[in-house]
Scaffold this motif. Structure first.
Motif, PDB file in Angstrom:
ATOM      1  N   MET A   1       0.848  -1.159   0.000  1.00  0.00           N
ATOM      2  CA  MET A   1       0.000   0.000   0.000  1.00  0.00           C
ATOM      3  C   MET A   1       0.906   1.237   0.000  1.00  0.00           C
ATOM      4  SD  MET A   1      -2.962   1.220   2.729  1.00  0.00           S
ATOM      5  CE  MET A   1      -3.383  -0.398   3.196  1.00  0.00           C
ATOM      6  N   GLY A   2       0.553   2.196  -0.870  1.00  0.00           N
ATOM      7  CA  GLY A   2       1.366   3.397  -1.005  1.00  0.00           C
ATOM      8  C   GLY A   2       1.129   4.382   0.133  1.00  0.00           C
ATOM      9  N   LYS A   3       2.090   5.297   0.269  1.00  0.00           N
ATOM     10  CA  LYS A   3       2.039   6.291   1.338  1.00  0.00           C
ATOM     11  C   LYS A   3       0.793   7.188   1.213  1.00  0.00           C
ATOM     12  CE  LYS A   3       4.760   9.821   3.606  1.00  0.00           C
ATOM     13  NZ  LYS A   3       6.000  10.526   3.694  1.00  0.00           N
ATOM     14  N   LYS A   4       0.440   7.603   0.008  1.00  0.00           N
ATOM     15  CA  LYS A   4      -0.729   8.461  -0.194  1.00  0.00           C
ATOM     16  C   LYS A   4      -2.014   7.759   0.239  1.00  0.00           C
ATOM     17  CE  LYS A   4       0.964  11.394  -3.900  1.00  0.00           C
ATOM     18  NZ  LYS A   4       0.778  11.842  -5.282  1.00  0.00           N
ATOM     19  N   LYS A   5      -2.101   6.471  -0.071  1.00  0.00           N
ATOM     20  CA  LYS A   5      -3.296   5.717   0.287  1.00  0.00           C
ATOM     21  C   LYS A   5      -3.423   5.579   1.804  1.00  0.00           C
ATOM     22  CE  LYS A   5      -5.905   1.740  -1.252  1.00  0.00           C
ATOM     23  NZ  LYS A   5      -5.909   0.578  -2.111  1.00  0.00           N
ATOM     24  N   ARG A   6      -2.308   5.358   2.500  1.00  0.00           N
ATOM     25  CA  ARG A   6      -2.321   5.247   3.972  1.00  0.00           C
ATOM     26  C   ARG A   6      -2.730   6.578   4.606  1.00  0.00           C
ATOM     27  NH1 ARG A   6       2.765   2.303   3.523  1.00  0.00           N
ATOM     28  NH2 ARG A   6       3.784   4.214   4.195  1.00  0.00           N
ATOM     29  N   VAL A   7      -2.208   7.672   4.062  1.00  0.00           N
ATOM     30  CA  VAL A   7      -2.561   8.998   4.586  1.00  0.00           C
ATOM     31  C   VAL A   7      -4.059   9.254   4.385  1.00  0.00           C
ATOM     32  CG1 VAL A   7      -2.247  11.495   4.262  1.00  0.00           C
ATOM     33  CG2 VAL A   7      -0.260   9.977   4.364  1.00  0.00           C
ATOM     34  N   LEU A   8      -4.565   8.921   3.205  1.00  0.00           N
ATOM     35  CA  LEU A   8      -5.986   9.109   2.911  1.00  0.00           C
ATOM     36  C   LEU A   8      -6.856   8.265   3.839  1.00  0.00           C
ATOM     37  CD1 LEU A   8      -8.027  10.514   1.103  1.00  0.00           C
ATOM     38  CD2 LEU A   8      -7.811   8.625  -0.503  1.00  0.00           C
ATOM     39  N   ILE A   9      -6.482   7.029   4.080  1.00  0.00           N
ATOM     40  CA  ILE A   9      -7.226   6.163   5.001  1.00  0.00           C
ATOM     41  C   ILE A   9      -7.177   6.735   6.418  1.00  0.00           C
ATOM     42  CG2 ILE A   9      -7.230   3.884   6.125  1.00  0.00           C
ATOM     43  CD1 ILE A   9      -6.417   2.715   3.374  1.00  0.00           C
ATOM     44  N   GLY A  10      -6.027   7.229   6.830  1.00  0.00           N
ATOM     45  CA  GLY A  10      -5.875   7.846   8.156  1.00  0.00           C
ATOM     46  C   GLY A  10      -6.772   9.064   8.316  1.00  0.00           C
ATOM     47  N   ILE A  11      -6.825   9.894   7.287  1.00  0.00           N
ATOM     48  CA  ILE A  11      -7.687  11.077   7.330  1.00  0.00           C
ATOM     49  C   ILE A  11      -9.153  10.660   7.414  1.00  0.00           C
ATOM     50  CG2 ILE A  11      -8.510  13.049   5.959  1.00  0.00           C
ATOM     51  CD1 ILE A  11      -5.585  13.370   4.978  1.00  0.00           C
ATOM     52  N   CYS A  12      -9.542   9.670   6.649  1.00  0.00           N
ATOM     53  CA  CYS A  12     -10.927   9.184   6.678  1.00  0.00           C
ATOM     54  C   CYS A  12     -11.294   8.639   8.056  1.00  0.00           C
ATOM     55  CB  CYS A  12     -11.149   8.118   5.612  1.00  0.00           C
ATOM     56  SG  CYS A  12     -11.170   8.772   3.934  1.00  0.00           S
ATOM     57  N   ILE A  13     -10.406   7.865   8.659  1.00  0.00           N
ATOM     58  CA  ILE A  13     -10.667   7.319   9.996  1.00  0.00           C
ATOM     59  C   ILE A  13     -10.793   8.456  11.005  1.00  0.00           C
ATOM     60  CG2 ILE A  13      -9.630   5.997  11.904  1.00  0.00           C
ATOM     61  CD1 ILE A  13      -8.517   4.084   9.724  1.00  0.00           C
ATOM     62  N   PHE A  14      -9.910   9.439  10.902  1.00  0.00           N
ATOM     63  CA  PHE A  14      -9.960  10.597  11.787  1.00  0.00           C
ATOM     64  C   PHE A  14     -11.293  11.331  11.654  1.00  0.00           C
ATOM     65  CE2 PHE A  14      -9.298  15.181  12.414  1.00  0.00           C
ATOM     66  CZ  PHE A  14      -8.951  15.177  13.760  1.00  0.00           C
ATOM     67  N   LEU A  15     -11.744  11.581  10.432  1.00  0.00           N
ATOM     68  CA  LEU A  15     -13.006  12.282  10.197  1.00  0.00           C
ATOM     69  C   LEU A  15     -14.201  11.500  10.734  1.00  0.00           C
ATOM     70  CD1 LEU A  15     -12.438  13.789   6.639  1.00  0.00           C
ATOM     71  CD2 LEU A  15     -12.486  14.998   8.831  1.00  0.00           C
TER      72      LEU A  15
END
Length: 138
Positions: A1-15
């Protein structure tokens, strides 16, 4: 899994967590006792009317009115006993509903009452956060 995808998933979980907590916070509040229900009803001295802005307690007086802002996260009906008693003492009262029970979200609510009803004297009052909003309007 790429870094951008992990960041996006992290932001979604946070929201999702923030929205979930906000929903929980806004839906937990002090609820009035069942005793308050008897003061929200008309009797031989005070006519209680549910209005768009909250409740109107119309007592024997006709020249003075109190506009009351409830405290933060407190059910509006919790103040019914006090509003009913004031109306019996010839001060008609307006007990206002606030969005999510937070007066900070509708601090100018009294303007609607003042423009709709004609009294010689208006008093403003509030409890806790509601009182702070009254002070900030003045």
């Amino acid at each position: 899994m790429g870094k951008k995808k992990r960041v996006l998933i992290g932001i979604c979980i946070f929201l999702v967590l923030v929205v979930g907590y906000a929903t929980y916070y806004l839906n937990t509040y002090y609820r009035s006792s069942e005793e308050a229900d008897k003061f929200i009803k008309s009797d031989d001295q005070v006519a209680v009317k549910e209005i768009k802005e909250g409740y109107f307690f119309d007592g024997p007086g006709d020249d003075k009115a109190l506009i009351f802002y409830p405290g933060g996260k407190v059910e509006t009906k919790a103040y019914a006993r006090l509003m009913n008693k004031l109306a019996k003492e010839e001060i008609d009262t307006f007990l206002l509903n606030m969005p999510f029970r937070l007066a900070v979200l509708n601090k100018n609510a009294a303007d609607k009452i003042i423009s709709k009803y004609q009294y010689d004297t208006y008093y403003m009052g509030g409890h806790s956060l509601g009182g702070v909003m009254v002070i900030l309007m003045c």
